[in-house]
Design a protein around this motif. Structure first.
Motif, mmCIF file in Angstrom:
data_model
loop_
_atom_site.group_PDB
_atom_site.id
_atom_site.type_symbol
_atom_site.label_atom_id
_atom_site.label_comp_id
_atom_site.label_asym_id
_atom_site.label_seq_id
_atom_site.Cartn_x
_atom_site.Cartn_y
_atom_site.Cartn_z
ATOM 1 N N GLU A 1 0.831 -1.196 0.000
ATOM 2 C CA GLU A 1 0.000 0.000 0.000
ATOM 3 C C GLU A 1 0.872 1.256 0.000
ATOM 4 O O GLU A 1 1.999 1.238 0.476
ATOM 5 C CB GLU A 1 -0.900 -0.010 1.224
ATOM 6 N N PRO A 2 0.355 2.361 -0.519
ATOM 7 C CA PRO A 2 1.155 3.586 -0.605
ATOM 8 C C PRO A 2 1.581 4.139 0.754
ATOM 9 O O PRO A 2 2.672 4.707 0.877
ATOM 10 C CB PRO A 2 0.223 4.578 -1.304
ATOM 11 N N VAL A 3 0.752 3.958 1.779
ATOM 12 C CA VAL A 3 1.119 4.471 3.104
ATOM 13 C C VAL A 3 2.338 3.723 3.644
ATOM 14 O O VAL A 3 3.241 4.317 4.232
ATOM 15 C CB VAL A 3 -0.083 4.356 4.065
ATOM 16 N N GLY A 4 2.387 2.429 3.452
ATOM 17 C CA GLY A 4 3.533 1.644 3.902
ATOM 18 C C GLY A 4 4.801 2.012 3.146
ATOM 19 O O GLY A 4 5.887 2.092 3.738
ATOM 20 N N ILE A 5 4.671 2.253 1.854
ATOM 21 C CA ILE A 5 5.824 2.651 1.051
ATOM 22 C C ILE A 5 6.348 4.000 1.522
ATOM 23 O O ILE A 5 7.558 4.182 1.710
ATOM 24 C CB ILE A 5 5.450 2.690 -0.449
ATOM 25 N N GLY A 6 5.443 4.927 1.747
ATOM 26 C CA GLY A 6 5.860 6.244 2.239
ATOM 27 C C GLY A 6 6.498 6.167 3.613
ATOM 28 O O GLY A 6 7.502 6.839 3.891
ATOM 29 N N GLY A 7 5.924 5.360 4.491
ATOM 30 C CA GLY A 7 6.488 5.210 5.829
ATOM 31 C C GLY A 7 7.872 4.594 5.806
ATOM 32 O O GLY A 7 8.759 5.007 6.558
ATOM 33 N N MET A 8 8.070 3.601 4.949
ATOM 34 C CA MET A 8 9.388 2.977 4.869
ATOM 35 C C MET A 8 10.418 3.919 4.246
ATOM 36 O O MET A 8 11.587 3.916 4.636
ATOM 37 C CB MET A 8 9.290 1.663 4.109
ATOM 38 N N LEU A 9 9.989 4.737 3.281
ATOM 39 C CA LEU A 9 10.911 5.726 2.719
ATOM 40 C C LEU A 9 11.278 6.789 3.753
ATOM 41 O O LEU A 9 12.425 7.240 3.805
ATOM 42 C CB LEU A 9 10.296 6.384 1.483
ATOM 43 N N LEU A 10 10.312 7.183 4.565
ATOM 44 C CA LEU A 10 10.614 8.139 5.627
ATOM 45 C C LEU A 10 11.573 7.540 6.656
ATOM 46 O O LEU A 10 12.467 8.228 7.155
ATOM 47 C CB LEU A 10 9.335 8.603 6.309
ATOM 48 N N ALA A 11 11.393 6.266 6.979
ATOM 49 C CA ALA A 11 12.314 5.603 7.906
ATOM 50 C C ALA A 11 13.727 5.558 7.319
ATOM 51 O O ALA A 11 14.714 5.772 8.031
ATOM 52 C CB ALA A 11 11.822 4.196 8.228
ATOM 53 N N ALA A 12 13.822 5.310 6.006
ATOM 54 C CA ALA A 12 15.135 5.308 5.344
ATOM 55 C C ALA A 12 15.754 6.698 5.384
ATOM 56 O O ALA A 12 16.954 6.844 5.637
ATOM 57 C CB ALA A 12 14.991 4.825 3.903
ATOM 58 N N ALA A 13 14.936 7.717 5.157
ATOM 59 C CA ALA A 13 15.461 9.087 5.180
ATOM 60 C C ALA A 13 15.932 9.473 6.580
ATOM 61 O O ALA A 13 16.983 10.105 6.740
ATOM 62 C CB ALA A 13 14.397 10.063 4.687
ATOM 63 N N LEU A 14 15.179 9.089 7.603
ATOM 64 C CA LEU A 14 15.583 9.418 8.975
ATOM 65 C C LEU A 14 16.874 8.706 9.364
ATOM 66 O O LEU A 14 17.767 9.311 9.965
ATOM 67 C CB LEU A 14 14.467 9.063 9.947
ATOM 68 N N ALA A 15 16.986 7.429 9.023
ATOM 69 C CA ALA A 15 18.217 6.695 9.333
ATOM 70 C C ALA A 15 19.396 7.279 8.562
ATOM 71 O O ALA A 15 20.503 7.386 9.090
ATOM 72 C CB ALA A 15 18.043 5.213 9.014
ATOM 73 N N GLY A 16 19.153 7.691 7.320
ATOM 74 C CA GLY A 16 20.211 8.317 6.532
ATOM 75 C C GLY A 16 20.653 9.646 7.108
ATOM 76 O O GLY A 16 21.843 9.969 7.113
#
Length: 134
Positions: A28-43
């Motif tokens: 789902e798009p919400v999960g994709i967005g959440g995982m991208l945000l998690a990647a951005a925060l870790a980065g």
């Protein structure tokens, strides 16, 4: 700190890889967005730790495999023993959040209170410049 930034950059790459796999599986798009945000925060955390380690330019006890516990002793920084400023920051942020429900008039008031309380918290330990009278 070398291990720390490598850990966070690796975590960011893992999140990106998992996002691509999740997207290909039909997530789902919400999960994709959440995982991208998690990647951005870790980065962002990994970049900050890497940048700080390069600026300090010294080997920390955490990076030395033969270091003793006493090697990390000493002053770590200044930590406020007690401060009342987080309370007004939290209350004004709570009012700002509730203002979206109550009305826009409260948004202006609570945003002003939030800015004033953040300035107070940041400048709590600043000493005023003494102006000498001639």
């Amino acid at each position: 700190m070398k291990v720390s930034w490598q850990l966070f950059i690796g975590l960011a790459l893992f999140y990106v890889l998992m996002t691509v796999i999740y997207w290909q599986v039909g997530g789902e798009p919400v999960g994709i967005g959440g995982m991208l945000l998690a990647a951005a925060l870790a980065g962002m955390v990994g970049f900050y730790v890497w940048f700080t380690q390069r600026r300090i330019g010294q080997i920390l006890p955490e990076d030395n495999l033969t270091a003793l516990i006493s090697d990390g002793a000493g002053e770590l920084g200044f930590y406020s023993p007690h401060s009342w400023w987080p309370l007004p920051v939290a209350l004004s942020m709570c009012a700002l959040t509730l203002s979206l429900i109550i009305g826009w008039w409260l948004t202006v008031i609570s945003l002003g209170a939030l800015v004033i309380s953040i300035i107070g918290m940041v400048t709590e330990y600043e000493k005023p410049i003494a102006v000498s009278a001639h």
